[in-house]
Design a protein around this motif. Sequence first.
Motif, short mmCIF file in Angstrom:
data_model
loop_
_atom_site.label_atom_id
_atom_site.label_comp_id
_atom_site.label_asym_id
_atom_site.label_seq_id
_atom_site.Cartn_x
_atom_site.Cartn_y
_atom_site.Cartn_z
N ALA A 51 -6.22 -5.75 -1.36
CA ALA A 51 -6.05 -4.29 -1.33
C ALA A 51 -6.93 -3.71 -2.42
O ALA A 51 -6.90 -4.19 -3.56
CB ALA A 51 -4.58 -3.91 -1.56
N TYR A 74 -2.74 -1.89 -6.63
CA TYR A 74 -2.83 -2.06 -5.19
C TYR A 74 -2.83 -3.56 -4.91
O TYR A 74 -3.73 -4.27 -5.38
CB TYR A 74 -4.10 -1.42 -4.64
CG TYR A 74 -4.27 0.03 -5.05
CD1 TYR A 74 -3.80 1.06 -4.23
CD2 TYR A 74 -4.85 0.37 -6.27
CE1 TYR A 74 -3.93 2.38 -4.61
CE2 TYR A 74 -4.98 1.70 -6.66
CZ TYR A 74 -4.53 2.70 -5.84
OH TYR A 74 -4.65 4.02 -6.22
N PHE A 113 -6.83 3.95 0.19
CA PHE A 113 -7.30 2.64 -0.25
C PHE A 113 -7.52 1.79 0.99
O PHE A 113 -7.15 2.17 2.11
CB PHE A 113 -6.33 1.98 -1.24
CG PHE A 113 -5.01 1.52 -0.67
CD1 PHE A 113 -4.81 0.20 -0.29
CD2 PHE A 113 -3.94 2.40 -0.54
CE1 PHE A 113 -3.60 -0.24 0.22
CE2 PHE A 113 -2.72 1.98 -0.04
CZ PHE A 113 -2.54 0.65 0.34
N TYR A 150 -8.73 -0.04 -4.16
CA TYR A 150 -8.83 1.42 -4.28
C TYR A 150 -10.15 1.91 -3.68
O TYR A 150 -11.20 1.29 -3.85
CB TYR A 150 -8.77 1.80 -5.76
CG TYR A 150 -9.15 3.23 -6.06
CD1 TYR A 150 -8.21 4.24 -6.00
CD2 TYR A 150 -10.46 3.57 -6.41
CE1 TYR A 150 -8.55 5.57 -6.28
CE2 TYR A 150 -10.82 4.87 -6.69
CZ TYR A 150 -9.86 5.88 -6.62
OH TYR A 150 -10.21 7.18 -6.90
N ILE A 168 1.73 -0.39 -3.19
CA ILE A 168 1.24 0.38 -4.34
C ILE A 168 2.37 0.42 -5.36
O ILE A 168 3.51 0.74 -5.02
CB ILE A 168 0.86 1.83 -3.98
CG1 ILE A 168 -0.08 1.90 -2.79
CG2 ILE A 168 0.24 2.52 -5.20
CD1 ILE A 168 -0.37 3.33 -2.34
N ASN A 217 -3.34 6.93 -0.05
CA ASN A 217 -3.14 6.60 -1.47
C ASN A 217 -2.05 7.52 -2.02
O ASN A 217 -2.32 8.43 -2.79
CB ASN A 217 -4.45 6.77 -2.23
CG ASN A 217 -4.38 6.19 -3.62
OD1 ASN A 217 -3.36 5.67 -4.05
ND2 ASN A 217 -5.48 6.29 -4.35
N ARG A 252 -2.29 2.70 -11.23
CA ARG A 252 -1.80 2.18 -9.97
C ARG A 252 -2.27 0.75 -9.74
O ARG A 252 -3.41 0.39 -10.07
CB ARG A 252 -2.28 3.04 -8.80
CG ARG A 252 -1.81 4.47 -8.87
CD ARG A 252 -2.33 5.25 -7.68
NE ARG A 252 -2.29 6.68 -7.93
CZ ARG A 252 -2.80 7.58 -7.10
NH1 ARG A 252 -3.40 7.19 -6.01
NH2 ARG A 252 -2.73 8.87 -7.38
#
Length: 479
Positions: free
Chosen positions: A375, A339, A383, A377, A349, A405, A337
């Motif tokens: 941003a 962010y 997040f 995690y 995301i 998330n 992922r």
Amino acid sequence: MHRRQFLRAAGCAIPAVGALPATVSAAQSPFEPLGSVSITGATEAVVGPKNETAYVATQDGFAVVDISTPSEPAVLQRRTGLLAEREGGPMQEILDVKATGDLLLVACPANGHEEPVVEGFLLYDVTDPKDPERVAFHETEFPIHNAALTEERAYLVNGSEVVIVGVADEPTELGRWAPRDADPAWAEVDGLLRFAHDVYAQGDRAYVVEWDAGTFILDVSDPAAPTAVTRIGGRSPETLAEIPGEDAVVHSLSMPGNHHTAAVNDDASLLVLNKEAWPTELTEGTDIQPLGEVELWDVREETEPERLATIEAPDSRNPEKGEINTTPHNFEIRGDRLYSSWYDGGVKIHDVSDPRNPALLAWWRDPHEWTFWTAQYATEEFFVASSHSRGRYNAGKGALVTFPNRAGEQASPPALTDTETPTPTAEPTPSSTPDSPTSSSIPPTSTPAADSESVSAPGFGLLGAAGAISLATWRRLRD
């Protein structure tokens, strides 16, 4: 063969952070913030290793935020007046913090100043995040716009080079590297166009972002003698050297250059970098994308990097800097992922398990309220993202915001292409805890006034070590 398939074929474990559904179920609630807490002056935010605490740079210090209950983030402590007892103190223009293990790094100032100011970084023991304990200060002869922190080293960018400092014991400088060390031709390029803006460190590699010069991967296994492994993107020193000094400013704001931030995934096979740029006279009437973008690169073979995909910035009614700003800013890649923050364009995301085809999973924005700096995690459940207070379009509310998330869609998202600009509202003065008894009289905000001698520029600002760039030139770029 995609990266995930390649890793499976090679018998490598693929880092995963839970499973995100590709679509939103009918019963799923709209994608929206879980909670938020006001933090005046917020810029960079990082999550502590136990994922229960976030640390936020506040320009005049830092804040410690309890995120253990994401629906109710709460400021545990705010430190200001840092090193007020020193000449040029207290620390000011603190835009970056980094955390690893039980260490927190607080660096300043982000940009160069003509008047004497404190330059360097503080280290705190945050074993007890409610009561950070100052353990060391490392003074530098240059400002620090961004930094990276590992258990044994701090990596600092000073505009013209990256400086490596050992932090396992008393902070000690170990080595330095600049593009001219790889090729003397870089010395002929204007400092605005080969600007060391950010650095990311993982294992024996450092990823140094050098604006129009691109992103360099360094072998730092011997920190006293870093060596360049490869350069990703950017323009050649010969091409950049042909740009006259008087034109460097507008080039530094324009695509196709402007490498701003870079990071790699867990196994360092995928590199993500972003470009921070705005429409200028150089992009008007051309087919050049005027706004910055995010790029995904395959770096399994470091000397033969391959660009896999590009994520473009959201459109806006007035994308110029200081208006409805949607160029990308800071981000984190974790597992499969990505962010990312896009200033007034919100947070996103992406699923990058197939890095040739990044899939948008969630996008949330509210430019009337928040403009996002980063941003990051936190856990499989949420997040965090920090909102700063520099934008003209938003209401100027610094904050730390928590988000689910997961995949999802925002209910009734604002249209960035036709939304009216509101009148900004003033932020409340925060309560704070002085970092030392001598700093109790220091006001909670020490950001220089608009007519001060501070020097800044979009995305990076002039650091003292950049050298030949005049104060008058940079004043034209100030927020």
